[in-house]
Each structure stands twice: as structure tokens, then as C-alpha cells.
Design a protein around this motif. Sequence first.
Motif, short mmCIF file in Angstrom:
data_model
loop_
_atom_site.label_atom_id
_atom_site.label_comp_id
_atom_site.label_asym_id
_atom_site.label_seq_id
_atom_site.Cartn_x
_atom_site.Cartn_y
_atom_site.Cartn_z
N ASP A 27 28.55 34.74 -7.75
CA ASP A 27 27.38 35.36 -7.09
C ASP A 27 27.59 35.49 -5.59
O ASP A 27 27.15 36.47 -4.97
N TYR A 30 30.01 38.68 -5.42
CA TYR A 30 29.60 39.99 -5.93
C TYR A 30 28.10 40.26 -5.89
O TYR A 30 27.68 41.39 -6.11
N THR A 31 27.30 39.23 -5.61
CA THR A 31 25.84 39.44 -5.52
C THR A 31 25.34 39.29 -4.09
O THR A 31 24.64 40.15 -3.57
N GLU A 32 25.73 38.19 -3.46
CA GLU A 32 25.31 37.94 -2.08
C GLU A 32 26.23 38.59 -1.06
O GLU A 32 25.86 38.74 0.11
N TRP A 33 27.45 38.98 -1.47
CA TRP A 33 28.43 39.63 -0.59
C TRP A 33 28.69 38.81 0.68
O TRP A 33 28.78 39.35 1.78
#
Length: 225
Positions: A27, A30-33
Motif C-alpha cells: 500500500d 502503490y496506494t499511498e505513493w
Amino acid sequence: MRKTYIFFPLLALLSSVCLAQQSVSIDDIYTEWLFWPDTPDDISSLPDGEHYSVLSENKRTIVVSDYRTGKENTILFDLDKARGECNLDYIEGYKISPTAEYILFYGNIQRVYRRSFTADHYIYDISHNSILKLSAEGAEQEADFAPNGYMISYIKGGNIKIYKLKYQSTSAVTTDGLRNQVINGLPDWVNEEEFSTSRSYAWSPDSRYLAYVRYDESRVKEYFF
């Protein structure tokens, strides 16, 4: 001869790397970058090598900044103040000519495949603060400056055309382009997808020649799925 091996520094380094890896989640990536670099969109280096330009947040102005300080120096282009007709609500992309005399900007993008698109292109003359449409046809593809900065090549209807800035005239390089049959200067879907390119033409360094690929798909059947 007695040899002495010291393992502690290496083990300590490996341990720290492992611990660092354990603290990173999918995460985070790929989600929080968290590890994604923070860079401005549409950044373009100016020919002097000391300045760069960036499209503003409202996408209606192009601002020049200094590489060394990062400070904004001047507004290179303002869509609200330039003379000439333009039907764009905002700019979606631009290119500065190699001579820094013109800006080729575009909007109203319509996607074709993964990388290719059509768009309405405009030419901005920096010294005269004036806007001119690249072509009356609109919705051009792969428009770009020649290396000398005084010609713009683009694709329309499967044909390659060249706009000469000094003469404000257009010449056709090819005339046999036909939808679903002949494509000049643009890859078909397979070549765009497999070779990660949306262009099949290139200028020579001296701007005297233009090489291109001609795709003949007249014997390729259409399939619907």
C-alpha cells in the motif's frame, strides 16, 4: 599467515536493509505513493540549458524557472493575454521550438489507442504574442518541430503534412492515406502496442529530410469483438 575476517559491519548493514524492507508495504508503494518522486507536470527545458518551463496549475500559463535556484523568472505564455482565436479551455501539453521562438500547444485530446491521440494544435509566436491554428482541419496527431525550429510536421487522415512557419503554408508529404487501408507516419495498433511508440517518422538532424514508415493494411480484415 593468519587471516582475520570481520563480519559485523556487513551483518549490521544487511540487518538494517532487512528491517527497512519489512517496514514497507504494498500500500505504501502503490496506494499511498510514498516513494513516488514529486515532479512538476509538462516540464520542458529551454534551449539555453539554464531554464525550464512548467505548465501552471490552471493550465493556462507557461512559467519559466531557473534550474539553479528553482525560482520563477517570468511567464512565457498566457492564454488569456495572447492575441488570436483559440477554442481551448486549458492547455493539455506543449513543446517549445529549438530556437525558443515558438510554442506548439494543444488540447481537446481524444484518445486513439493506449499512447496515441488526436488534438487541436496551436502555434504561439513568442515575439508577437500571437496565436495561430496549426491547421483548419484540426485534430492532428504527432505534431512536432523540425530540428531547425521553422517547420512543424504532423499527421492528418493518415497523411504527413508540414507547416512552414516563415511562410505560413502547408505542404503534403503524402496523399495516399486512407482509413483502415494506408497509414503514413503512424504505427498501427499492433506496432504501437508492442513497440511502445505512437510515431513512425523522424526528421534528419539538418531538417532537410523526413523518414517515415508506410503501413499498407488494405488486405487486413476488420474484426469486431
